[in-house]
Design a protein around this motif. Structure first.
Motif, PDB file in Angstrom:
ATOM      1  N   LEU A 140      72.873   1.665  32.308  1.00  0.00           N
ATOM      2  CA  LEU A 140      71.772   0.975  32.959  1.00  0.00           C
ATOM      3  C   LEU A 140      70.716   0.475  31.977  1.00  0.00           C
ATOM      4  O   LEU A 140      69.961  -0.439  32.294  1.00  0.00           O
ATOM      5  CB  LEU A 140      71.110   1.890  33.993  1.00  0.00           C
ATOM      6  N   GLY A 141      70.660   1.067  30.788  1.00  0.00           N
ATOM      7  CA  GLY A 141      69.637   0.669  29.824  1.00  0.00           C
ATOM      8  C   GLY A 141      69.757  -0.780  29.414  1.00  0.00           C
ATOM      9  O   GLY A 141      68.791  -1.544  29.501  1.00  0.00           O
ATOM     10  N   SER A 142      70.956  -1.175  28.969  1.00  0.00           N
ATOM     11  CA  SER A 142      71.149  -2.563  28.553  1.00  0.00           C
ATOM     12  C   SER A 142      71.139  -3.518  29.737  1.00  0.00           C
ATOM     13  O   SER A 142      70.798  -4.696  29.594  1.00  0.00           O
ATOM     14  CB  SER A 142      72.475  -2.697  27.798  1.00  0.00           C
ATOM     15  N   LEU A 143      71.490  -3.022  30.918  1.00  0.00           N
ATOM     16  CA  LEU A 143      71.555  -3.868  32.099  1.00  0.00           C
ATOM     17  C   LEU A 143      70.169  -4.195  32.654  1.00  0.00           C
ATOM     18  O   LEU A 143      69.898  -5.338  33.030  1.00  0.00           O
ATOM     19  CB  LEU A 143      72.398  -3.186  33.180  1.00  0.00           C
ATOM     20  N   LEU A 144      69.286  -3.216  32.695  1.00  0.00           N
ATOM     21  CA  LEU A 144      67.996  -3.391  33.354  1.00  0.00           C
ATOM     22  C   LEU A 144      66.811  -3.480  32.397  1.00  0.00           C
ATOM     23  O   LEU A 144      65.777  -4.061  32.757  1.00  0.00           O
ATOM     24  CB  LEU A 144      67.749  -2.225  34.333  1.00  0.00           C
ATOM     25  N   PHE A 145      66.937  -2.925  31.201  1.00  0.00           N
ATOM     26  CA  PHE A 145      65.768  -2.805  30.321  1.00  0.00           C
ATOM     27  C   PHE A 145      65.957  -3.466  28.961  1.00  0.00           C
ATOM     28  O   PHE A 145      65.196  -3.193  28.031  1.00  0.00           O
ATOM     29  CB  PHE A 145      65.418  -1.325  30.125  1.00  0.00           C
ATOM     30  N   ASN A 146      66.962  -4.326  28.844  1.00  0.00           N
ATOM     31  CA  ASN A 146      67.144  -5.093  27.611  1.00  0.00           C
ATOM     32  C   ASN A 146      67.536  -6.515  27.994  1.00  0.00           C
ATOM     33  O   ASN A 146      68.628  -6.990  27.677  1.00  0.00           O
ATOM     34  CB  ASN A 146      68.213  -4.446  26.726  1.00  0.00           C
ATOM     35  N   GLN A 147      66.622  -7.188  28.678  1.00  0.00           N
ATOM     36  CA  GLN A 147      66.897  -8.502  29.233  1.00  0.00           C
ATOM     37  C   GLN A 147      65.827  -9.502  28.779  1.00  0.00           C
ATOM     38  O   GLN A 147      64.801  -9.131  28.205  1.00  0.00           O
ATOM     39  CB  GLN A 147      66.935  -8.434  30.764  1.00  0.00           C
ATOM     40  N   ASP A 148      66.095 -10.769  29.069  1.00  0.00           N
ATOM     41  CA  ASP A 148      65.139 -11.815  28.739  1.00  0.00           C
ATOM     42  C   ASP A 148      63.996 -11.818  29.757  1.00  0.00           C
ATOM     43  O   ASP A 148      64.103 -11.198  30.831  1.00  0.00           O
ATOM     44  CB  ASP A 148      65.834 -13.179  28.745  1.00  0.00           C
ATOM     45  N   PRO A 149      62.888 -12.517  29.470  1.00  0.00           N
ATOM     46  CA  PRO A 149      61.722 -12.484  30.364  1.00  0.00           C
ATOM     47  C   PRO A 149      62.005 -12.980  31.788  1.00  0.00           C
ATOM     48  O   PRO A 149      61.371 -12.516  32.736  1.00  0.00           O
ATOM     49  CB  PRO A 149      60.715 -13.392  29.658  1.00  0.00           C
ATOM     50  N   LEU A 150      62.938 -13.914  31.958  1.00  0.00           N
ATOM     51  CA  LEU A 150      63.202 -14.444  33.295  1.00  0.00           C
ATOM     52  C   LEU A 150      63.857 -13.404  34.197  1.00  0.00           C
ATOM     53  O   LEU A 150      63.639 -13.393  35.411  1.00  0.00           O
ATOM     54  CB  LEU A 150      64.075 -15.696  33.207  1.00  0.00           C
ATOM     55  N   VAL A 151      64.665 -12.519  33.622  1.00  0.00           N
ATOM     56  CA  VAL A 151      65.255 -11.442  34.423  1.00  0.00           C
ATOM     57  C   VAL A 151      64.157 -10.488  34.888  1.00  0.00           C
ATOM     58  O   VAL A 151      64.115 -10.083  36.056  1.00  0.00           O
ATOM     59  CB  VAL A 151      66.324 -10.690  33.616  1.00  0.00           C
ATOM     60  N   TYR A 152      63.254 -10.137  33.984  1.00  0.00           N
ATOM     61  CA  TYR A 152      62.135  -9.276  34.371  1.00  0.00           C
ATOM     62  C   TYR A 152      61.272  -9.955  35.435  1.00  0.00           C
ATOM     63  O   TYR A 152      60.752  -9.292  36.340  1.00  0.00           O
ATOM     64  CB  TYR A 152      61.279  -8.923  33.147  1.00  0.00           C
ATOM     65  N   LEU A 153      61.130 -11.267  35.320  1.00  0.00           N
ATOM     66  CA  LEU A 153      60.358 -12.003  36.322  1.00  0.00           C
ATOM     67  C   LEU A 153      61.024 -11.901  37.690  1.00  0.00           C
ATOM     68  O   LEU A 153      60.340 -11.716  38.701  1.00  0.00           O
ATOM     69  CB  LEU A 153      60.214 -13.465  35.907  1.00  0.00           C
ATOM     70  N   LEU A 154      62.346 -12.003  37.730  1.00  0.00           N
ATOM     71  CA  LEU A 154      63.051 -11.868  39.009  1.00  0.00           C
ATOM     72  C   LEU A 154      62.862 -10.469  39.588  1.00  0.00           C
ATOM     73  O   LEU A 154      62.645 -10.312  40.794  1.00  0.00           O
ATOM     74  CB  LEU A 154      64.538 -12.164  38.833  1.00  0.00           C
ATOM     75  N   PHE A 155      62.946  -9.456  38.726  1.00  0.00           N
ATOM     76  CA  PHE A 155      62.717  -8.081  39.186  1.00  0.00           C
ATOM     77  C   PHE A 155      61.335  -7.927  39.820  1.00  0.00           C
ATOM     78  O   PHE A 155      61.149  -7.115  40.731  1.00  0.00           O
ATOM     79  CB  PHE A 155      62.837  -7.098  38.012  1.00  0.00           C
ATOM     80  N   LEU A 156      60.362  -8.714  39.349  1.00  0.00           N
ATOM     81  CA  LEU A 156      59.012  -8.675  39.913  1.00  0.00           C
ATOM     82  C   LEU A 156      58.917  -9.512  41.183  1.00  0.00           C
ATOM     83  O   LEU A 156      58.238  -9.117  42.146  1.00  0.00           O
ATOM     84  CB  LEU A 156      58.007  -9.181  38.873  1.00  0.00           C
ATOM     85  N   LEU A 157      59.605 -10.654  41.206  1.00  0.00           N
ATOM     86  CA  LEU A 157      59.488 -11.573  42.337  1.00  0.00           C
ATOM     87  C   LEU A 157      60.079 -11.011  43.625  1.00  0.00           C
ATOM     88  O   LEU A 157      59.569 -11.293  44.714  1.00  0.00           O
ATOM     89  CB  LEU A 157      60.185 -12.902  42.010  1.00  0.00           C
ATOM     90  N   VAL A 158      61.135 -10.225  43.522  1.00  0.00           N
ATOM     91  CA  VAL A 158      61.786  -9.715  44.740  1.00  0.00           C
ATOM     92  C   VAL A 158      60.848  -8.795  45.524  1.00  0.00           C
ATOM     93  O   VAL A 158      60.591  -9.042  46.712  1.00  0.00           O
ATOM     94  CB  VAL A 158      63.110  -9.016  44.397  1.00  0.00           C
ATOM     95  N   PRO A 159      60.289  -7.720  44.928  1.00  0.00           N
ATOM     96  CA  PRO A 159      59.351  -6.901  45.710  1.00  0.00           C
ATOM     97  C   PRO A 159      58.071  -7.636  46.073  1.00  0.00           C
ATOM     98  O   PRO A 159      57.500  -7.411  47.147  1.00  0.00           O
ATOM     99  CB  PRO A 159      59.068  -5.699  44.793  1.00  0.00           C
ATOM    100  N   LEU A 160      57.620  -8.542  45.188  1.00  0.00           N
ATOM    101  CA  LEU A 160      56.398  -9.297  45.481  1.00  0.00           C
ATOM    102  C   LEU A 160      56.605 -10.211  46.684  1.00  0.00           C
ATOM    103  O   LEU A 160      55.736 -10.285  47.576  1.00  0.00           O
ATOM    104  CB  LEU A 160      55.986 -10.112  44.257  1.00  0.00           C
ATOM    105  N   SER A 161      57.743 -10.895  46.738  1.00  0.00           N
ATOM    106  CA  SER A 161      58.040 -11.768  47.881  1.00  0.00           C
ATOM    107  C   SER A 161      58.145 -10.969  49.158  1.00  0.00           C
ATOM    108  O   SER A 161      57.658 -11.391  50.222  1.00  0.00           O
ATOM    109  CB  SER A 161      59.339 -12.537  47.623  1.00  0.00           C
ATOM    110  N   THR A 162      58.792  -9.807  49.073  1.00  0.00           N
ATOM    111  CA  THR A 162      58.931  -8.959  50.257  1.00  0.00           C
ATOM    112  C   THR A 162      57.568  -8.504  50.763  1.00  0.00           C
ATOM    113  O   THR A 162      57.286  -8.532  51.977  1.00  0.00           O
ATOM    114  CB  THR A 162      59.795  -7.724  49.924  1.00  0.00           C
ATOM    115  N   TYR A 163      56.703  -8.102  49.845  1.00  0.00           N
ATOM    116  CA  TYR A 163      55.372  -7.636  50.237  1.00  0.00           C
ATOM    117  C   TYR A 163      54.557  -8.766  50.856  1.00  0.00           C
ATOM    118  O   TYR A 163      53.933  -8.588  51.912  1.00  0.00           O
ATOM    119  CB  TYR A 163      54.650  -7.055  49.024  1.00  0.00           C
ATOM    120  N   VAL A 164      54.550  -9.920  50.198  1.00  0.00           N
ATOM    121  CA  VAL A 164      53.746 -11.034  50.700  1.00  0.00           C
ATOM    122  C   VAL A 164      54.235 -11.496  52.064  1.00  0.00           C
ATOM    123  O   VAL A 164      53.433 -11.750  52.985  1.00  0.00           O
ATOM    124  CB  VAL A 164      53.775 -12.211  49.696  1.00  0.00           C
TER     125      VAL A 164
END
Length: 312
Positions: A140-164
């Motif tokens: 899981l380390g390389s899959l979730l925590f060694n990615q480019d900024p756009l992947v991290y942005l998607l990880f943020l957008l999913v819960p943010l969209s759900t909350y909004v």
């Protein structure tokens, strides 16, 4: 002994292949939750891919400038779709198809003028950012925590969209416009403005998926590079029942199926490659058939709103 590296590589490939789908599907979700059908995701994604590649290549190889240019271009295409559907009340299906056809033709023509060969248009791409400590976790380390900024942005957008969408008054307003526009209008909500904002945001997110495709995944642009990903994103949106979490999970399913067919081809099995290539599309079709009659879209989806039209 080789199972863990193979699994890690397969999961990483599945995530990379699902990223353009996820951004486009999230964009479609915002548009369709407001009641505007967005068949034009394919064209928006393709526009974002071309503009980000052109801006990156001709402005010093800066990927961030390419992303910014893609966001602007995607927003403009979304604005065009909103103008046609909300202001002019053009059939939303026709507007989306027109955007797809126009984007395919224009990007193909411009790419032949601007990019002479794959060697001259090779893009620098974007580097992965490893999160200290977490990136060393097995699998899981390389899959979730060694990615480019756009992947991290998607990880943020999913819960943010759900909350909004489901926990704020803004989300309630958006869903009201998509379900009962006349009631929303009676309550003082400006239906046209909400739909404009939603469709423009849809174009921005879909273009971001195109930027990921050329700046991170393949690092060059070629004609029709989207290859139907906008339509698969629409299938994921329906499969996910217009919810951010389930929609992105559906995109991961389609990305995993595409990664699987690529690896099956590498095994040199006695299977015609054409059957393997159509595997992601077949899964999308089966998902659509399985949900027939069970996935309920927003009530006003595809219906232009007018104060003068009774019964809406």
């Amino acid at each position: 002994m080789s199972t863990l590296p193979f699994l890690s590589d397969y999961l990483s490939a599945s995530l990379r292949l699902s990223m353009p789908l996820a951004f486009a599907a999230l964009g479609g979700l915002w548009s369709e939750r407001s009641g505007v059908l967005n068949i034009g995701l394919e064209g928006m994604l393709l526009t974002g891919a071309f503009v980000s590649a052109a801006a990156t290549f001709y402005v010093g190889g800066n990927g961030w400038l390419g992303i910014l240019a893609a966001l602007v271009a995607g927003g403009l295409v979304g604005l065009l779709h909103a103008f046609l559907c909300v202001t002019l009340k053009v059939d939303q299906l026709v507007s989306g198809l027109a955007i797809n056809l126009s984007a395919a033709g224009l990007t193909a023509f411009m790419s032949r003028l601007m990019f002479t060969s794959e060697t001259t248009q090779r893009l620098p791409g974007m580097d992965a950012i490893a999160i200290p400590g977490f990136s060393q976790i097995p699998l899981l380390g390389s899959l979730l925590f060694n990615q480019d900024p756009l992947v991290y942005l998607l990880f943020l957008l999913v819960p943010l969209s759900t909350y909004v969408l489901f926990r704020t008054s803004l989300g309630l307003t958006l869903r009201a416009v998509g379900e009962y526009p006349r009631a929303a209008d009676t309550a003082g909500i400006q239906v046209a403005r909400v739909r404009y904002i939603s469709v423009i945001l849809s174009g921005v997110l879909a273009a971001l998926g195109g930027a990921y495709l050329v700046l991170v995944h393949v690092k060059f642009f070629t004609e029709d590079i989207s290859a139907g990903k906008g339509f698969i994103a629409l299938a994921a949106l329906i499969f996910g029942r217009w919810h951010p979490v389930s929609t992105v999970l559906a995109c991961l399913l389609f990305g995993a199926s595409e990664a699987l067919q690529l690896r099956i081809q590498a095994f040199n099995l006695n299977i015609p490659y054409q059957f393997l290539v159509m595997l992601p599309y077949a899964i999308a079709l089966l998902a659509m058939v399985g949900l027939a009659g069970r996935s309920t879209p927003p009530a006003a989806l595809g219906t232009p709103y007018s104060k003068e039209t009774p019964g809406e």
